[in-house]
Design an enzyme around this catalytic site. Structure first.
Site, PDB file in Angstrom:
ATOM      1  N   ARG A  91       0.812  -1.218   0.000  1.00 32.72           N
ATOM      2  CA  ARG A  91       0.000   0.000   0.000  1.00 32.72           C
ATOM      3  C   ARG A  91       0.844   1.265   0.000  1.00 32.72           C
ATOM      4  NH1 ARG A  91      -5.216  -1.197   3.925  1.00 32.72           N
ATOM      5  NH2 ARG A  91      -5.904  -3.105   2.878  1.00 32.72           N
TER       6      ARG A  91
ATOM      7  N   ASP B 193     -15.817   8.673   8.931  1.00 29.23           N
ATOM      8  CA  ASP B 193     -14.723   7.750   8.687  1.00 29.23           C
ATOM      9  C   ASP B 193     -13.430   8.549   8.728  1.00 29.23           C
ATOM     10  OD1 ASP B 193     -14.757   4.687   7.375  1.00 29.23           O
ATOM     11  OD2 ASP B 193     -12.876   5.774   7.116  1.00 29.23           O
TER      12      ASP B 193
END
Length: 290
Positions: A56, A157
């Site tokens: 990532r 979030d």
């Protein structure tokens, strides 16, 4: 006539290229990355997540033109307010979600909303790409009918990228396979032409959901508490016990009397916090109200 390389040779060449291009991630750099994401987001990274971290973050290094994880860490630590911190957090958060995931929770929510006559507010603390908050909104719209105008779904979030998709409310049609044909027709608009295969949340449903970026580790939460219900599902598993307990204690004043806290099947809040008791089916109530 020139022969084309065989598939096996192409595959071998691709693997060799990846090996040559692979940037080293030292133990020291992995430990520092783990420390920084824990400090910023409370996420615990164990050794078996090392390959995930590499895959990532290496994309961020490529984007920034860096060829060393030490350079990337130095970039982060040089400015605590750098926008790269959000990209760092976005890269290391996991966003696995679906419409009506853990379906047994939604009839419980519907019955709870039906029993409370003065509107209904619910907080989705890990909104991801919007499937959970829109599922909550659909449930409330179906059970309350004309009374739904007094309902709000507050959705937050830590990851700004997933919130962009949630706010847009556009999904592939196969992502809505858990919805009935009636729900699809009532709450979504089908795309046509170049947008065929896509659906968009209808404006009336979208108006019920309010999205914002929020870090559960932040000292204050800018949300319109108290709520009738809080959905905190599949997020506590990324925190250690100390962080879990601290967040649960902060949920107590965020719930109205008789309010409910929803967890995932892999989480047990009553073993973490004395403030909540298990009501069954991974649903919790405030212990002081028992």
């Amino acid at each position: 006539m020139k022969n084309n390389p065989s598939p096996n040779r192409l595959e071998s060449a691709s693997i060799l290229t990846q090996m040559v291009d692979r940037l080293p991630l030292s133990d020291t750099h992995f430990r520092r990355i783990s420390q920084l994401i824990y400090q910023r987001a409370g996420i615990v990274l164990t050794d078996h997540k090392r390959e995930m971290v590499y895959n990532r973050l290496v994309r961020r290094l490529r984007t920034l033109g860096l060829n060393d994880f030490g350079q990337y860490l130095a970039l982060l630590e040089a400015d605590v307010n750098s926008p790269e911190w959000q990209a760092f957090v976005n890269s290391l958060t996991t966003n696995l979600t679906a419409f009506f995931r853990e379906a047994h929770h939604f009839p419980i929510l519907a019955e709870h909303a039906r029993s409370r006559p003065n509107g209904y507010t619910v907080w989705s603390t890990a909104a991801s790409t919007g499937e959970e908050p829109y599922s909550l909104a659909i449930t409330l719209a179906e059970v309350l009918g004309n009374r739904v105008s007094g309902c709000q779904v507050w959705a937050s979030d830590i990851d700004t990228q997933v919130l962009e998709k949630a706010t847009a409310g556009i999904y592939r049609q196969e992502e809505l396979r858990t919805l009935s044909p009636q729900q699809l027709q009532k709450f979504f608009l089908r795309g046509t032409g170049p947008h065929s295969g896509l659906v968009r949340v209808r404006p009336e449903l979208a108006a019920m959901a309010h999205f914002q970026q929020l870090n559960l580790l932040a000292p204050t939460w800018d949300v319109p508490a108290p709520f009738d219900a809080i959905f905190c599902r599949n997020i506590m598993i990324y925190f250690d016990k100390e962080t879990q307990g601290r967040i649960l204690r902060r949920f107590v004043p965020m719930l109205k009397p008789g309010g409910l806290l929803f967890a995932s099947h892999s989480e047990n809040f009553s073993q973490i916090s004395r403030e909540f008791y298990w009501r069954g089916q991974t649903v919790y109530g405030l212990a002081k109200e028992r």
